[in-house]
Design a protein around this motif. Structure first.
Motif, PDB file in Angstrom:
ATOM      1  N   GLY A   1      -5.995   2.747  -0.585  1.00  0.00           N
ATOM      2  CA  GLY A   1      -6.358   1.364  -0.273  1.00  0.00           C
ATOM      3  C   GLY A   1      -5.944   0.340  -1.320  1.00  0.00           C
ATOM      4  N   GLU A   2      -5.228   0.781  -2.349  1.00  0.00           N
ATOM      5  CA  GLU A   2      -4.797  -0.173  -3.382  1.00  0.00           C
ATOM      6  C   GLU A   2      -3.903  -1.264  -2.788  1.00  0.00           C
ATOM      7  OE1 GLU A   2      -5.825  -0.270  -6.541  1.00  0.00           O
ATOM      8  OE2 GLU A   2      -4.575  -2.032  -6.923  1.00  0.00           O
ATOM      9  N   CYS A   3      -3.082  -0.887  -1.812  1.00  0.00           N
ATOM     10  CA  CYS A   3      -2.204  -1.890  -1.172  1.00  0.00           C
ATOM     11  C   CYS A   3      -3.042  -2.962  -0.481  1.00  0.00           C
ATOM     12  CB  CYS A   3      -1.237  -1.221  -0.201  1.00  0.00           C
ATOM     13  SG  CYS A   3      -2.018  -0.086   0.967  1.00  0.00           S
TER      14      CYS A   3
ATOM     15  N   PRO B   1       0.162   3.525  -6.261  1.00  0.00           N
ATOM     16  CA  PRO B   1       0.319   4.622  -7.230  1.00  0.00           C
ATOM     17  C   PRO B   1       1.354   5.656  -6.798  1.00  0.00           C
ATOM     18  CG  PRO B   1      -1.782   4.793  -6.073  1.00  0.00           C
ATOM     19  CD  PRO B   1      -1.181   3.498  -5.661  1.00  0.00           C
ATOM     20  N   ARG B   2       1.671   5.683  -5.513  1.00  0.00           N
ATOM     21  CA  ARG B   2       2.657   6.650  -5.007  1.00  0.00           C
ATOM     22  C   ARG B   2       4.019   6.006  -4.723  1.00  0.00           C
ATOM     23  NH1 ARG B   2      -0.293  11.311  -3.101  1.00  0.00           N
ATOM     24  NH2 ARG B   2      -1.499  11.818  -4.941  1.00  0.00           N
ATOM     25  N   ARG B   3       4.145   4.747  -5.065  1.00  0.00           N
ATOM     26  CA  ARG B   3       5.402   4.005  -4.873  1.00  0.00           C
ATOM     27  C   ARG B   3       5.890   4.056  -3.410  1.00  0.00           C
ATOM     28  NH1 ARG B   3       6.323   0.263  -8.017  1.00  0.00           N
ATOM     29  NH2 ARG B   3       8.591   0.382  -7.955  1.00  0.00           N
TER      30      ARG B   3
ATOM     31  N   LEU C   1      -2.099  -0.115   8.385  1.00  0.00           N
ATOM     32  CA  LEU C   1      -0.749  -0.166   8.963  1.00  0.00           C
ATOM     33  C   LEU C   1       0.051   1.075   8.556  1.00  0.00           C
ATOM     34  CD1 LEU C   1       0.391  -3.913   8.503  1.00  0.00           C
ATOM     35  CD2 LEU C   1      -0.311  -2.779  10.606  1.00  0.00           C
ATOM     36  N   ILE C   2      -0.084   1.460   7.279  1.00  0.00           N
ATOM     37  CA  ILE C   2       0.630   2.648   6.799  1.00  0.00           C
ATOM     38  C   ILE C   2       0.110   3.899   7.508  1.00  0.00           C
ATOM     39  CG2 ILE C   2       1.075   4.113   4.751  1.00  0.00           C
ATOM     40  CD1 ILE C   2       2.615   1.468   4.742  1.00  0.00           C
ATOM     41  N   HIS C   3      -1.182   3.957   7.677  1.00  0.00           N
ATOM     42  CA  HIS C   3      -1.786   5.097   8.367  1.00  0.00           C
ATOM     43  C   HIS C   3      -1.278   5.177   9.807  1.00  0.00           C
ATOM     44  CE1 HIS C   3      -5.487   7.369   9.902  1.00  0.00           C
ATOM     45  NE2 HIS C   3      -4.922   8.167   9.014  1.00  0.00           N
TER      46      HIS C   3
ATOM     47  N   CYS D   1       1.449   9.017   0.888  1.00  0.00           N
ATOM     48  CA  CYS D   1       0.322   8.062   0.886  1.00  0.00           C
ATOM     49  C   CYS D   1      -0.998   8.832   0.903  1.00  0.00           C
ATOM     50  CB  CYS D   1       0.408   7.144   2.112  1.00  0.00           C
ATOM     51  SG  CYS D   1      -1.065   6.111   2.316  1.00  0.00           S
ATOM     52  N   MET D   2      -1.907   8.444  -0.011  1.00  0.00           N
ATOM     53  CA  MET D   2      -3.193   9.148  -0.072  1.00  0.00           C
ATOM     54  C   MET D   2      -4.326   8.254   0.429  1.00  0.00           C
ATOM     55  SD  MET D   2      -3.664   9.189  -4.168  1.00  0.00           S
ATOM     56  CE  MET D   2      -3.412   7.741  -5.179  1.00  0.00           C
ATOM     57  N   GLN D   3      -3.944   7.146   1.098  1.00  0.00           N
ATOM     58  CA  GLN D   3      -4.944   6.255   1.704  1.00  0.00           C
ATOM     59  C   GLN D   3      -5.956   5.740   0.679  1.00  0.00           C
ATOM     60  OE1 GLN D   3      -5.357   5.161   5.333  1.00  0.00           O
ATOM     61  NE2 GLN D   3      -3.227   5.304   4.689  1.00  0.00           N
TER      62      GLN D   3
HETATM   63  S1  SF4 Z   1      -1.513   1.951  -2.189  1.00  0.00           S
HETATM   64 FE1  SF4 Z   1       0.064   3.431  -1.607  1.00  0.00          FE
HETATM   65  S2  SF4 Z   1      -0.982   5.412  -1.592  1.00  0.00           S
HETATM   66 FE2  SF4 Z   1      -2.559   3.831  -1.569  1.00  0.00          FE
HETATM   67  S3  SF4 Z   1      -3.010   3.497   0.629  1.00  0.00           S
HETATM   68 FE3  SF4 Z   1      -1.447   2.006   0.045  1.00  0.00          FE
HETATM   69  S4  SF4 Z   1       0.485   2.991   0.531  1.00  0.00           S
HETATM   70 FE4  SF4 Z   1      -1.064   4.599   0.490  1.00  0.00          FE
END
Ligand code: SF4
Ligand code: SF4
Length: 178
Positions: A36-38, A86-88, A55-57, A32-34
């Motif tokens: 923010g697309e999610c 983008p990182r699935r 939440l992912i962070h 995850c590159m943070q």
């Molecule tokens: S879209 Fe994927 S890469 Fe980007 S913040 Fe969300 S989980 Fe991380």
């Protein structure tokens, strides 16, 4: 407690290890590159305080506080975030894994508790309503069987649902009263 081990500044390294146990795909969370697309694509986030990226962070860092936050329960599991990431990263599955840890720690959101109780009683998370419900009237107007072929129609299926709750010791595992 299953999980208790508060580390430095409320960070618990066991959290990410527990999440990674779920499946091989979970390892993608590390990429995850943070971006923010999610968060940007989350329909729930548009109307609630939930920020998917956050939440992912928190999952990556092992922020224990996230287990007690109501936002954790605001995801509708629509999987749009996974489609856009983008990182699935399997974002939805990570959120479900966090919820599982939270549940075992006794932090289930009140609304979710009510849903679980309803499921146990009726076999449906959202019951269909009785003969006077709008739903039933609409089915009759459409010449459909008033009760669709789900658990509600078959009492023996409801017994099976109750049996599953019992066998899995669901109530005891998450300290739920009903
Ligand atoms: S879209 Fe994927 S890469 Fe980007 S913040 Fe969300 S989980 Fe991380
Ligand atoms: S699965 Fe959950 S976090 Fe992902 S877009 Fe849907 S509501 Fe948002």
């Amino acid at each position: 407690m299953y999980y208790k081990q508060t580390g430095l500044k409320g960070l618990n390294p066991r959290m990410i290890n527990q999440i990674l146990k779920g499946s091989e795909e979970m390892k993608r969370i590390r990429s995850c590159m943070q971006c923010g697309e999610c968060s940007a694509s989350c329909p729930s986030g548009r109307f609630t305080a939930m920020r998917t990226r956050k939440l992912i962070h928190s999952a990556l860092l092992g922020v224990e506080k996230v287990l007690q936050e109501p936002e954790l329960w605001m995801c509708t599991t629509c999987y749009r975030c996974l489609e856009r990431c983008p990182r699935r990263v399997p974002v939805t599955d990570v959120i479900i894994a966090l919820r599982n840890i939270a549940a075992l720690e006794g932090y289930i959101h009140e609304n979710m508790k009510n849903t679980i109780k309803t499921l146990q009683k009726s076999g449906h998370a959202v019951p269909l309503g009785g003969p006077d419900s709008v739903y039933t009237k609409q089915r009759i107007a459409l010449n459909l069987d008033p009760i669709p072929p789900t658990v509600q129609k078959y009492p023996e299926a409801l017994e099976e649902v109750k049996k599953l709750f019992e066998i899995s010791k669901f109530k005891e595992r998450i300290s739920l009263e009903w």
